[in-house]
Design an enzyme around this catalytic site. Sequence first.
Site, PDB file in Angstrom:
ATOM      1  N   SER A 168      -3.691  -3.611  -3.237  1.00 36.89           N
ATOM      2  CA  SER A 168      -4.434  -4.722  -3.807  1.00 36.89           C
ATOM      3  C   SER A 168      -3.576  -5.965  -4.069  1.00 36.89           C
ATOM      4  O   SER A 168      -4.096  -7.042  -4.336  1.00 36.89           O
ATOM      5  CB  SER A 168      -5.068  -4.281  -5.130  1.00 36.89           C
ATOM      6  OG  SER A 168      -4.061  -3.956  -6.084  1.00 36.89           O
TER       7      SER A 168
ATOM      8  N   SER B  63      -0.449  -0.097  -4.079  1.00 34.31           N
ATOM      9  CA  SER B  63      -0.827  -1.506  -4.017  1.00 34.31           C
ATOM     10  C   SER B  63       0.342  -2.484  -3.930  1.00 34.31           C
ATOM     11  O   SER B  63       0.122  -3.684  -3.785  1.00 34.31           O
ATOM     12  CB  SER B  63      -1.697  -1.875  -5.226  1.00 34.31           C
ATOM     13  OG  SER B  63      -2.981  -1.323  -5.084  1.00 34.31           O
TER      14      SER B  63
ATOM     15  N   LYS C 121       1.104 -11.625  -9.655  1.00 28.76           N
ATOM     16  CA  LYS C 121      -0.234 -11.083  -9.416  1.00 28.76           C
ATOM     17  C   LYS C 121      -1.132 -11.449 -10.587  1.00 28.76           C
ATOM     18  O   LYS C 121      -0.726 -11.364 -11.756  1.00 28.76           O
ATOM     19  CB  LYS C 121      -0.147  -9.564  -9.241  1.00 28.76           C
ATOM     20  CG  LYS C 121      -1.445  -8.893  -8.785  1.00 28.76           C
ATOM     21  CD  LYS C 121      -1.211  -7.413  -8.506  1.00 28.76           C
ATOM     22  CE  LYS C 121      -2.455  -6.712  -8.006  1.00 28.76           C
ATOM     23  NZ  LYS C 121      -2.219  -5.277  -7.715  1.00 28.76           N
TER      24      LYS C 121
END
Length: 478
Positions: free
Chosen positions: A152, A176, A77
Site C-alpha cells: 500500500s 506494504s 506515507k
Amino acid sequence: MDTTTAIEIADAVRSGTLTAADVVESYLAEIDARETDIHAFNLVLADVARERAADVDAQVAAGADPGPLAGVPVALKDNLCTRGIPTTCSSKILGDWKPPYDATVVTRLRDAGAIVVGKTNLDEFAMGSSTENSAFGPTRNPRDTSRVPGGSSGGSAAAVAAGFAPLSLGSDTGGSIRQPAALCGTVGVKPTYGAVSRLGLIAFGSSLDQIGPFATTVEDAALALEVISGHDPSDSTSIEQPSLDLRVALDQGVDGLRIGRITDLPSGASPDVEARLDAAFDALAAAGAKIVDVEVPAFGYGLTAYYLIAPAEASSNLARFDGVRFGSRVNAPDTNQMYMATRTEGFGDEVKRRIMLGTYALSAGYYDAYYGRAQKVRRLIARDFATAYADVDVLLTPASPTVAFEIGDKASDPLAMYLCDTYTIPSNLSGDPGMSVPFGTGDGGMPIGVQVLAPALEDATMFRAAAELERAADGGAS
C-alpha cells in the site's frame, strides 16, 4: 545536483559545501516536473520544506550540527501523523483532519535534520497492493506509468524511484513496504516488530504494522532506520533497546554466512523472478556464503491466516472513524443512521470488504473457527521460521511474485491482488525483519526485488546480506 544519496547530501550540507535550501529546491523542481504524471503525493509541502531548510542552513552557519540527515528531503506515507498538516490515509472519511501531534518517527527525522517535502499516496488505510484503492486516485510506477507501483506504500516507493526524495517512510502490515520497493526498484525495509515506534501511525493491524524506510541504496536505508528506531516509552509494543546499529555490518561481506533456500516455498513466482532469485543465490555463494536448503512448512499458510487476522484487527481499529470524534460526518436523523451514512460514504470498497470480513471472523460462533484458528497458524509460522533460523542466518525469497502489472489488471479480482503478498506476509505474522533489494530486471525491463529475511532483532545480519546483493547487482546483474 551531483549528490544523490541521503548520506552524500547530509555530508555536503553539514560541511557547508551545499545548502539545504538548494537541495530542497532541486527536489521540488523534480516534483513539479513529473508529479502530475505519477501522483506520488497527496500533499506537497513546498513552503514548509523551504522554511525547514532555512532553519537547517542557519544551524550550519552557527557552527551546529543539524544531525545525520541534515538537509535530506523525506516523503512520508499519509498515514503518519504530522502536527497541523492533513493526514488522510487516502480516505474521504478523514478529509482534511490535522493531527495535534507528530508521529514519533516524524519527530526523530526532524531531530536528525531531515526535511519533510510531502505526504504520499497509499491504498486507503493501507489496505491494498497496488495504490489503486486511494480516494484520491492511483499512483503510477515511475519506471512505466501504465503500471502500478505496488502497495500500500506505493506513493512512498514511487517518490524515491522518481527522484522526488532520496528517502521516504512507509508502513508494512503484510508487505506494504517490500512489495512496492520491488516493483519500483528501490530498497525497502520492514524492521523487526517493535524496533520502530508505531506512535502516530494510524493503525490497520496493530500486531502486524511496522514503519520502515525506502531508499535508493542499502546504506541510506540503514541510516534512515538507525534514525527512526529505538525504544519509545509511549508505545507499549516498542522493544526496550537502543536504536539499531546497522551500517557497521555493511562492509563485512558474507563469507561464511549461511543463506537459506526454502525448498517448500509456495509456487506462483514468474520465471523472470525465479531467475533473478537463482542469480542472487549464485552471487552470494560466489562471495563466500554457504547456501543451505531449509523447509518452512507453514509459510504457505501465511496468506490465509493473514486475511483473517489483519481484517479482524482492522474492524476494531477502524471503529473509531464514525463521524463523531474526528473526520467527516454525514448528517442523519439519528445517531445510528449517521454512523451508517458516514461510514458508507467515507470508506472505499476495499476497506468495507475487510471490515466486514474481520467483523465476521470475530463474531459469536465463528471466532474460534476463524480468528482463533488463524492465530494458531500464526504460531506455527513463527515456529517454523525459528526452526529454519537454527540452521541459517538469513533466508532469500522473491519480494513479489511478478514485476509491476498494468493499472486495472487486478482491480476487479481481490483474490488475485491478495496473492501479490504471498512472500511478504509470513514475516509480518512472525514479527521478523525483511527487506527488498533491487536485483536486476525482468519482463518489460521492469525491476525485480529479492527479499532478505532474518530472525527477530537480527536486522544487522539482514543488512549485511543485502549490502552484498547490492554490490553484486551493481556489478552487472540483469
